[in-house]
Design an enzyme around this catalytic site. Structure first.
Site, PDB file in Angstrom:
ATOM      1  N   HIS A 150       0.806  -1.202   0.000  1.00 42.97           N
ATOM      2  CA  HIS A 150       0.000   0.000   0.000  1.00 42.97           C
ATOM      3  C   HIS A 150       0.849   1.265   0.000  1.00 42.97           C
ATOM      4  O   HIS A 150       0.595   2.204  -0.739  1.00 42.97           O
ATOM      5  CB  HIS A 150      -0.932  -0.009   1.205  1.00 42.97           C
ATOM      6  N   GLU A 181      -2.587  -5.411  -4.376  1.00 42.54           N
ATOM      7  CA  GLU A 181      -3.268  -5.144  -3.122  1.00 42.54           C
ATOM      8  C   GLU A 181      -4.638  -5.821  -3.082  1.00 42.54           C
ATOM      9  O   GLU A 181      -5.041  -6.365  -2.058  1.00 42.54           O
ATOM     10  CB  GLU A 181      -3.497  -3.643  -3.051  1.00 42.54           C
ATOM     11  N   ASN A 235      25.075 -21.029  -8.719  1.00 41.77           N
ATOM     12  CA  ASN A 235      25.948 -22.119  -9.087  1.00 41.77           C
ATOM     13  C   ASN A 235      25.675 -23.352  -8.226  1.00 41.77           C
ATOM     14  O   ASN A 235      25.591 -24.470  -8.726  1.00 41.77           O
ATOM     15  CB  ASN A 235      27.392 -21.654  -8.911  1.00 41.77           C
TER      16      ASN A 235
END
Lengths: 153, 679
Positions: free
Chosen positions: B46, B68, B415
């Site tokens: 928000h 939201e 990796n």
């Protein structure tokens, strides 16, 4: 430097070493300090006296007399450390005294005269005669040559 | 309003909020039923929405808004959280991140987010069908109402708390009137009548006078104290005609968490208002809103340019030097008042020093916290089961180092995931648990911070590595034959080397581990590999604390002072000269049954000898790994926190000295590098 524009002015800091006057271009000089306690650093070249605390920055100190191979002298009231910044190096040079700030046309600088025949000749960029004073312009790059690549003097 | 000046703050704060979202979403995946987490995510989203709208980054605002809505559905428990939904939310966060980064790089933050928005909308839409509730809700609206309803001031909280103690329950009742309700005020009156029967109304949104004047939309919310159950209340109110729906929910207890929650609501409210108001007002509102947020969500912070901190620190050191002089003077003058003042100043400035120095230190957590999310995503992409364990996230590093290590670490982690951990099937066949473990660990040691990335995967097959290195002409076969296992492992860091059979989009992004190595070395660090075929690998990154505070033991050697890092010290020890033994031209002592060599610092450091020999030797027992040595000093001065400083470019490598520090009296003391003394 001698080939520079004729009208160009050169401002230098003048200092003394064994009764001779030397000069460093002012643009390389950060400050001039009194000699304070120097902390010895082991295993470095003998002319590196150690390091000082310069406003929170650890700054190595070179004894210019020793660097030039001149006789040593106790530091006294007139001894000064000229802090210079050159090629990313920030170091202090111990000199007998700091004298003056002078300005002169850059074309007054002559190549080092062969007759001088001093030990420190290797460290000289040129000489200049201002009024009746003979100033020796020192070669900072040579003085600051990184340890290890330095030949013994 | 000139927004540029806020841009930096916007970028930094956005990053923080996105990070919070990332972390909490991961958390939510583990605890899908924890509504509190959703609330927190909602709050971050928000704030981000409000900030973006204010700054004119519409795509950002649009996407956050949609995100939201989804979160709102989740927190109102109309959607059950699952991995698929989270994937989409994560996708949105990714988009948001990309946009913020684009803004940070001087871009306009524009991005085609329609696909992500569509996906988010689908979630919300799907929910409506799924629940089939009578609620004719459109996303966004409930947020507004609820948030307003749930703001309580201290007094209201106090009333609620007291009543709860007396067996009452606090409910937030939301009533939505029919669209075609004619006598709104009458309905409201009737509902309030029922409230009065049930208990006591302590808050009404909008306020009662507004309700009486019918100056509201179709819905209102009241907070009531009652001993009835929520269902009862709901049933009784529903008897009033012309009501579309009634929702009764318990007001959460006012714990510290809830206070945050409440403030969140405040904030949401502020933001909500702001989104709908004009741009100028928006700006003000937003500033207010974000400052509220900072106050609530974290401790209050302010961003300072690192250079200013440097200047402050250097100035402070000057002050410390003067302090030292003052101390000396006051001792000489023996003036009680002066002495007292100086003593006080010393104490205060000591505290100040600690604070200033600590300001530059940042926990490596700030880097680590982006990894869990990445690992989750990668694991999903790779169809592997991977658990990431983080140890020592609180380890502090200088800010300048922190800023640089993120990418190399990310690469090493990728990796480990891509090449290290095997597929679940392969792991099962090997008799390992299907879930692979990657441990990310940080710790201090000496003047360094170590960061290790350990996996329990396949380990490095040095034969494959060597064959490949020979193929690529990195080494010759002759060279390969004389290489140690370790050297073979380290071939991975050779430039132009990559063991991936095919380029995946995970670790094979055109750069190899050589880049990682270079980056770390450019920071003055190093990286090494330890691997056991079939059991896993450890990539160990060693980083210097370029400018950091470390604890040292100050010692005196002859007339000089040196600092020995506490992390290298096992203990201090005093031994009688007769107890020193000779072995192979080396003085040794028997230290708790172990023979350890003595290192005479004055001779190593070529310190002029000026003191008489004593009958006792003062030793500082130090170690480097499992090797120990006793450093011979003259006396111990004490333990101290110091700032590590480099000797500068000119003196870049001095034997046995790892740096210097400035002591309280302004003098420089060198720091002994135990690692080079004990080998």
């Amino acid at each position: 430097m001698a080939d520079n524009d004729n009208r160009q002015m050169q401002k230098v800091i003048v200092f003394e070493l064994v009764n001779k006057e030397y000069a460093i271009p002012v643009e390389y000089v950060l400050s001039i300090e009194k000699v304070s306690t120097i902390t010895r650093v082991p295993g470095v070249e003998p002319f590196v006296m150690g390091v000082i605390n310069l406003k929170g920055t650890i700054t190595p100190i070179i004894d210019l007399r020793m660097r030039f191979g001149l006789e040593q002298k106790e530091y006294d009231e007139s001894s000064r450390i000229i802090i210079i910044s050159f090629n990313e190096f920030e170091v202090g040079l111990i000199v007998d005294s700091a004298r003056d700030v002078l300005e002169f046309p850059a074309d007054l600088i002559e190549p080092q005269p062969k007759v001088i025949g001093m030990q420190e000749i290797d460290f000289i960029n040129g000489v200049v005669k201002v009024d009746k004073r003979l100033l020796i312009l020192i070669k900072l790059e040579r003085i600051l040559q990184v340890l290890g690549t330095t030949q013994s003097i | 309003m000139d927004l540029d000046q806020y841009l930096e703050v916007f970028i930094e704060e956005s990053k923080e909020h996105l990070q919070t979202c990332n972390e909490l979403l991961l958390e939510l995946e583990k605890n899908p039923d924890d509504v509190m987490i959703v609330h927190e995510i909602f709050r971050s989203a928000h704030t981000l929405k409000g900030m973006s709208a204010t700054m004119g980054f519409d795509d950002l605002a649009r996407l956050t808004h949609q995100m939201e809505n989804v979160l709102d559905e989740i927190r109102n428990q109309r959607i059950k959280v699952n991995t698929d939904i989270l994937d989409i939310v994560f996708l949105a966060v990714d988009d948001l991140e990309a946009m913020v980064l684009s803004v940070a790089d001087g871009g306009n933050g524009k991005r085609d987010v329609s696909l992500t928005i569509e996906k988010l909308e689908n979630i919300v839409a799907g929910q409506i069908v799924m629940i089939g509730s009578a609620d004719r809700e459109h996303p966004g609206a409930p947020v507004e109402m609820e948030s307003r309803a749930d703001i309580y001031d201290e007094y209201e909280w106090a009333v609620m708390e007291q009543s709860i103690d007396q067996g009452f329950k606090a409910y937030s009742v939301k009533v939505i009137l029919n669209d075609d309700c004619i006598l709104k005020a009458v309905r409201v009156f009737m509902v309030y009548e029922i409230f009065a029967e049930l208990g006591e109304v302590i808050k009404s949104v909008p306020p009662v006078d507004v309700l009486e004047e019918e100056d509201f939309g179709q819905e209102f919310t009241a907070t009531i104290l009652s001993k009835q159950s929520a269902i009862d209340i709901e049933q009784r109110i529903l008897k009033v005609s012309e009501l579309e729906s009634v929702r009764v929910s318990l007001v959460p207890n006012k714990t510290s968490k809830d206070q945050e929650y409440k403030a969140t609501k405040d904030l949401e409210n502020a933001n909500q208002l702001q989104v709908h108001s004009t741009k100028q007002v928006k700006g003000k509102e937003d500033e207010k809103a974000s400052s509220v947020n900072t106050a609530v969500a974290h401790s209050k912070t302010i961003r300072v340019n690192i250079e200013r901190l440097d200047i402050l620190m250097n100035l402070f050191e000057e002050l410390v030097i003067d302090r030292g002089r003052l101390e000396q003077i006051s001792k000489d003058l023996k003036d009680a008042e002066l002495f007292e003042t100086v003593e006080h100043m010393t104490r205060i400035s000591g505290d100040m020093q600690t604070i200033i120095l600590n300001m530059r230190m940042v926990p490596v957590e700030t880097v680590f916290n982006r990894f869990p999310r990445m690992v989750r995503q990668l694991a999903r992409n790779l169809n592997k089961h991977i658990r990431l364990e983080i140890i020592g996230a609180e380890t502090e590093l200088d800010r300048t180092v922190i800023d640089e290590i993120g990418d190399p670490l990310l690469h090493l982690l990728r990796n480990a995931l891509d090449h290290g951990i095997e597929t679940p099937e392969a792991r099962r066949d090997k008799g390992k648990p299907e879930e692979g473990t990657v441990i990310l660990k940080a710790y201090h040691s000496g003047n360094h911070v170590f960061i290790e990335i350990e996996d329990d995967g396949a380990g490095i097959n040095t034969d494959v590595v060597v064959t490949k290195a020979v193929d690529k002409g990195i080494i010759t076969e002759e060279q390969a034959e004389i290489m140690t296992e370790r050297q073979k492992n380290e071939l991975l860091f050779a430039s132009g080397f990559s063991t991936a059979k095919e380029i995946s989009d995970i670790s094979g992004r055109g750069v190899g581990l050589d880049v990682v190595k270079n980056t770390i070395e450019s920071l003055g660090g190093s990286v090494s590999i330890n691997s056991r075929l079939g059991y896993g690998s450890i990539f160990s990154v060693k980083l210097p604390l370029t400018l950091s505070i470390i604890s040292v033991m100050l010692v005196e050697v002859q007339d000089e002072k040196y600092a020995i890092p506490l992390s290298s010290i096992i203990e201090t020890y005093i031994v009688q000269r007769e107890e020193v033994l000779r072995s192979h031209n080396q003085d040794v002592i028997d230290f708790r049954g172990k023979i350890i060599p003595l290192v005479y610092l004055h001779s190593i450091l070529s310190i002029p000898v000026c003191r008489e020999e004593e009958d006792f030797l003062s030793l500082v027992i130090v170690r480097n790994g499992d090797k120990m040595a006793g450093l011979v000093v003259n006396s111990f001065i004490g333990q101290q926190e110091i700032v590590l400083k480099s000797l500068g470019n000119y003196l870049n490598s001095v034997f046995a000295v790892s740096g210097a520090t400035i002591l309280g009296d302004g003098q420089v003391a060198l720091i002994i590098d135990c690692n080079s003394l004990v080998k």
